[in-house]
Motif scaffolding. Structure first.
Motif, mmCIF file in Angstrom:
data_model
loop_
_atom_site.group_PDB
_atom_site.id
_atom_site.type_symbol
_atom_site.label_atom_id
_atom_site.label_comp_id
_atom_site.label_asym_id
_atom_site.label_seq_id
_atom_site.Cartn_x
_atom_site.Cartn_y
_atom_site.Cartn_z
ATOM 1 N N LEU A 1 0.806 -1.220 0.000
ATOM 2 C CA LEU A 1 0.000 0.000 0.000
ATOM 3 C C LEU A 1 0.841 1.273 0.000
ATOM 4 O O LEU A 1 0.340 2.329 -0.402
ATOM 5 C CB LEU A 1 -0.925 -0.004 1.228
ATOM 6 C CG LEU A 1 -1.882 -1.211 1.335
ATOM 7 C CD1 LEU A 1 -2.743 -1.100 2.584
ATOM 8 C CD2 LEU A 1 -2.751 -1.330 0.087
ATOM 9 N N GLU A 2 2.088 1.232 0.446
ATOM 10 C CA GLU A 2 2.892 2.441 0.592
ATOM 11 C C GLU A 2 4.004 2.542 -0.446
ATOM 12 O O GLU A 2 4.850 3.421 -0.352
ATOM 13 C CB GLU A 2 3.513 2.496 1.990
ATOM 14 C CG GLU A 2 2.482 2.537 3.105
ATOM 15 C CD GLU A 2 3.140 2.561 4.477
ATOM 16 O OE1 GLU A 2 4.381 2.548 4.514
ATOM 17 O OE2 GLU A 2 2.416 2.600 5.474
ATOM 18 N N TYR B 1 9.043 2.603 -2.440
ATOM 19 C CA TYR B 1 9.702 3.016 -1.211
ATOM 20 C C TYR B 1 11.057 3.641 -1.518
ATOM 21 O O TYR B 1 11.661 3.384 -2.564
ATOM 22 C CB TYR B 1 9.886 1.812 -0.282
ATOM 23 C CG TYR B 1 8.585 1.166 0.142
ATOM 24 C CD1 TYR B 1 7.956 1.535 1.319
ATOM 25 C CD2 TYR B 1 7.992 0.172 -0.628
ATOM 26 C CE1 TYR B 1 6.767 0.933 1.725
ATOM 27 C CE2 TYR B 1 6.806 -0.437 -0.241
ATOM 28 C CZ TYR B 1 6.195 -0.053 0.930
ATOM 29 O OH TYR B 1 5.033 -0.639 1.315
ATOM 30 N N THR C 1 6.757 -4.487 -5.518
ATOM 31 C CA THR C 1 7.008 -3.065 -5.241
ATOM 32 C C THR C 1 8.485 -2.777 -5.470
ATOM 33 O O THR C 1 9.321 -3.681 -5.448
ATOM 34 C CB THR C 1 6.609 -2.695 -3.803
ATOM 35 O OG1 THR C 1 6.722 -1.281 -3.645
ATOM 36 C CG2 THR C 1 7.516 -3.346 -2.792
#
Length: 832
Positions: A162-163, A166, A254
């Protein structure tokens, strides 16, 4: 009876526990239900019966698969009650979440179906209520019961970060296993059912530099000594897969951008070992000579460099500082350069880091050294004087052309050009001095006087012959030395007095001297009387030895009556090589003093003055006399002013204020240049005034006014009388006052004027006006005052009677004219 009741309670408890025990069900499973009828108690005549009703059906939750893709409704389960004997007499009803829209029930068989596909992530379970009723009467056969239909999860959601993406940072040169960061993926599937939500992490891109923990998602370094100067940015791709990473599991990825932060692991390094610089010898102290730089591969504060000059040859001539913006070393000139003295300088410069990291001391010294060679360039310079300034001494009155000193300058360049000297005219405006242009000798051009100018400051200019533009200057101070040419004299004019009560040997005055000359070692004066050695009768001079002397009495009993003034000669000598002296005379007055020696008076006339009044008392008396004189003058002035005031001061005087001009003026508005009192006081008007420049005619006499007997227009009457007066040659040349009276007709009070009366200038009594009432009170007062003053003023009144309601109402109308050869005025007086 008690035993039987206890047994029934125990059996009921056992049966209820067995019917409510949980058990698993699968879709399509039918749940059997039981019912116990009424339980009759034993009949002991009148004893109370015991009855218990159990639930007709008992079930656990139903399950339905999410994301069902079949064409037919999905079968969920079946409801059944023991009261349903298969005779179609029982009807099943369904209510609650999704009843009728999502779930439906067959009212006869009790089968439950799902009408559409369900998503567990949208709603994990549904709570419904079911009831069995009589199909004919709709009477509930069982109480309404609640049950749950749970949506059974399938692996239809992949893990998500979700974040992401990075960003992380880790210091360079970090050991293996250094923590970088932690990532977490979220799976929307049910974590309590199967492995749909069990996530495993792995690295798809970024090896072998970094590693990730499969369970926790913690990322760590995998290689030692990763150098930022080699590679600074790393991009790592992390995968999160459910089903425990097994085949068929869903995965999400991600990206993590990992940057290596800088540490001070590199020393500064010079690009070359020797730097060559050149600098002109004329460079100013503090100016930049050149720049050198040591490069550091680190960044930020780890790349800050400090420069230092290693002590040695030439290091004292220069200094070095660091430019904070580009970390360059700026070499500055510390002392003046001279090509003729030294042509080159060599020294070493050391560059080191300002912030050291102790972890990397084993890498070696974090500094570097380079050699700097500076060559001094020759510059055509102005001449240089042998001294920074010159000082010369000369006695005043030295003859013209006397040499008092010399200055020297030379060209230090390789050409060694000749030098020429001159005096700046601005520093010697009066041309007291002259200089030899070749040798530089300075001589006097005028006689010098120390008392006028004790010191001369001149500027000598040296110029190169081969380059006149290059000049230099030096200050020359010429001190004019004093010679003893002025005798001493008293420092000030003394006012000396001796008291009549002075005693023998009393010092009555201390004197000092001054000398315009400037002695070599301070001033030294001596005092004496010219009759030194000969006894004098009155006074003598006593030298105190400190450049002062005292006047001493030789006797007492001085009297002003016998002699008021004494003269004492004083001889003063200076202490120069050639002693000069002068004689001054002190004037000594005999004065009267108090007992304490304070001066009272030195005037001989004061002896004969009466004693008793002090000076303050005399001044007070004089001030009082002056005040009395001022009061008398003011009083006389006020009295004279009152005599000039008009006699018509009564507030009841309502007659017209007639302005009379005794001299030609500026018209009727000019009321400031003449005496108004004459016009306001009819008594001061002179009678029978004749012209002074024309012999009067004896036949002419003052014409007696004649009243008009008809009602002719008043303007014609006035014009006729005005022409008569204008043609009168006996009229004075100045302004005169003439009164023209016209009496109107129709007054019930008859005529009030004296014009028609046969009395002429005779007196007439106007007391009868007081009998006419209050309306004629003012008029009676006016004519009564006129009779008393015997004035030539004539008041002609005409009273007219108003047509309606205004009987006995008078409206006097006055006309006044002033006739003269130069001025004609016409006015209408105020109505009263």
């Amino acid at each position: 009876m008690l035993r039987r009741n206890c047994l029934l309670l125990f059996l009921c408890f056992l049966f209820e526990q067995s019917s409510c025990a949980p058990f698993q069900s699968r879709p399509g499973q039918e749940w059997p239900h039981s019912q116990t009828g009424p339980s009759a108690a034993g009949s002991n005549g009148g004893s109370r019966g015991f009855q218990r009703v159990k639930r007709g059906w008992v079930w656990n939750q139903f399950f339905v698969l999410e994301e069902y893709m079949g064409s037919d409704p999905q079968y969920v389960g079946k409801l059944h009650t023991d009261l349903d004997k298969g005779e179609s007499s029982v009807k099943y009803t369904l209510s609650g979440d999704g009843a009728g829209t999502i779930f439906t029930i067959d009212q006869i068989t009790g089968d439950i179906h799902a009408l559409r596909s369900l998503d567990r992530e949208e709603k994990p379970y549904y709570t419904l209520r079911a009831q069995a009723v009589d199909i004919d009467t709709n009477r509930p056969l069982e109480p309404e019961s609640e049950f749950v239909i749970k949506v059974q999860d399938i692996n239809d959601n992949e893990p998500k970060f979700l974040e992401g993406p990075y960003t992380a940072s880790v210091p360079e040169m970090s050991p293996v296993g250094t923590y970088v960061m932690k990532v977490t993926a979220t799976d929307a599937d049910d974590p309590t059912y199967g492995n749909s939500a069990r996530v495993v992490y792995s690295i798809l891109h970024g090896q072998p530099y970094f590693s990730v923990d499969p369970k926790t998602g913690v990322i760590r370094t995998a290689l030692p000594n990763m150098d930022r100067e080699v590679k600074e940015l790393y991009q790592v791709l992390i995968q999160a897969k459910d089903m425990g990473g097994q085949l068929g599991g869903l995965a999400g990825t991600t990206t993590i951008n990992i940057t290596l932060s800088d540490v001070n692991d590199n020393p500064p390094r010079f690009s070359k070992s020797i730097f060559h610089l050149r600098v002109p010898e004329s460079s100013a102290v503090g100016s930049a000579v050149g720049r050198i730089k040591a490069h550091d591969l680190d960044i930020g504060k780890n790349a800050e460099v400090e420069y230092n000059i290693v002590p040695g040859d030439g290091g004292a001539m220069f200094d070095i500082t660091t430019n904070e913006h580009n970390q360059e070393g700026i070499i500055m000139l510390k002392k003046p350069l001279d090509y003729e003295t030294k042509k080159a300088y060599t020294f070493k410069v050391e560059a080191s880091n300002a912030h050291l990291d102790p972890r990397f001391h084993n890498f070696g010294p974090f500094k570097d050294t380079a050699t700097v060679k500076i060559n001094v360039l020759d510059v055509d310079e102005p001449p240089v004087f042998s001294k920074p300034s010159y000082a010369m001494d000369v006695y005043e009155d030295t003859p013209q052309g006397t040499i008092i000193g010399a200055v020297t300058a030379q060209d230090l360049d390789a050409g060694n050009s000749p030098v020429r000297y001159s005096i700046d005219w601005k520093s010697d405006l009066d041309s007291f001095f002259d200089i030899d242009p070749v040798r530089g000798t300075i001589s006097t051009n005028e006689l010098l006087d120390r008392e006028s100018i004790a010191q001369h400051n001149i500027s000598v200019v040296a110029t190169k012959v081969n380059n006149p533009v290059l000049t230099s200057r030096v200050a020359v101070t010429v001190h004019v030395l004093d010679i003893n040419e002025f005798p001493p004299e008293l420092s000030m004019p003394y006012e000396t007095f001796v008291c009549e009560s002075a005693k023998v040997g009393q010092v009555i005055q201390v004197i000092s001297a001054r000398d315009q000359d400037l002695p070599q070692a301070g001033q030294r004066f001596s005092f004496k009387s010219p009759q030194e050695g000969v006894k004098t009768k009155n006074f003598t001079v006593r030298d105190f030895g400190n450049n002062t002397a005292g006047v001493v009495t030789l006797r007492g009993g001085f009297k002003r009556r016998s002699q008021e003034i004494y003269h004492l000669p004083v001889v003063i000598e200076d202490g120069g090589l050639q002693t000069l002296s002068s004689t001054s005379t002190l004037t000594i007055r005999v004065c009267g003093c108090d007992t304490d020696g304070s001066l009272l008076t030195c005037s001989a006339e004061a002896i004969f003055l009466p004693v008793g009044l002090s000076t303050g008392a005399l001044i007070a008396i004089l001030v009082c006399i002056v005040i009395l004189l001022v009061i008398v003058v003011l009083y006389v002035g006020v009295r004279r002013q009152k005599k000039k005031e008009t006699l018509m001061t009564s507030k009841e005087d309502i007659r017209d204020n007639v302005i009379h001009y005794d001299d030609e003026g500026g018209g009727e508005e000019d009321t400031h240049a003449f005496d108004m009192g004459t016009l306001r006081n009819p008594k001061v008007i002179k009678e029978n005034l004749f012209r002074r420049d024309v012999k009067p005619e004896l036949g002419l006499c003052p014409r007696r006014p004649i009243g008009s007997q008809n009602s002719a227009d008043i303007s014609n009457f006035i014009s006729q009388r005005l022409q008569e007066h204008d043609g009168d040659t006996s009229a004075p040349p100045y302004d005169s006052l003439a009164t023209y009276a016209y009496e109107g007709e129709g007054s019930v009070a008859e005529s009030l004027s004296s014009i028609e009366s046969g009395k002429g200038e005779m007196e007439e009594d106007y007391d009868y006006l007081n009998e006419w009432g209050p309306r004629f009170k003012t008029l009676a007062g006016i004519f009564g005052e006129r009779a008393e003053s015997q004035s030539d003023f004539a008041l002609i009144s005409r009273s007219q009677r108003e047509d309606k309601g205004s009987q006995d109402k008078m409206q006097p109308l006055d006309y006044l004219f002033v006739s003269s050869p130069f001025l004609r005025m016409k006015g209408v007086a105020n109505r009263s």
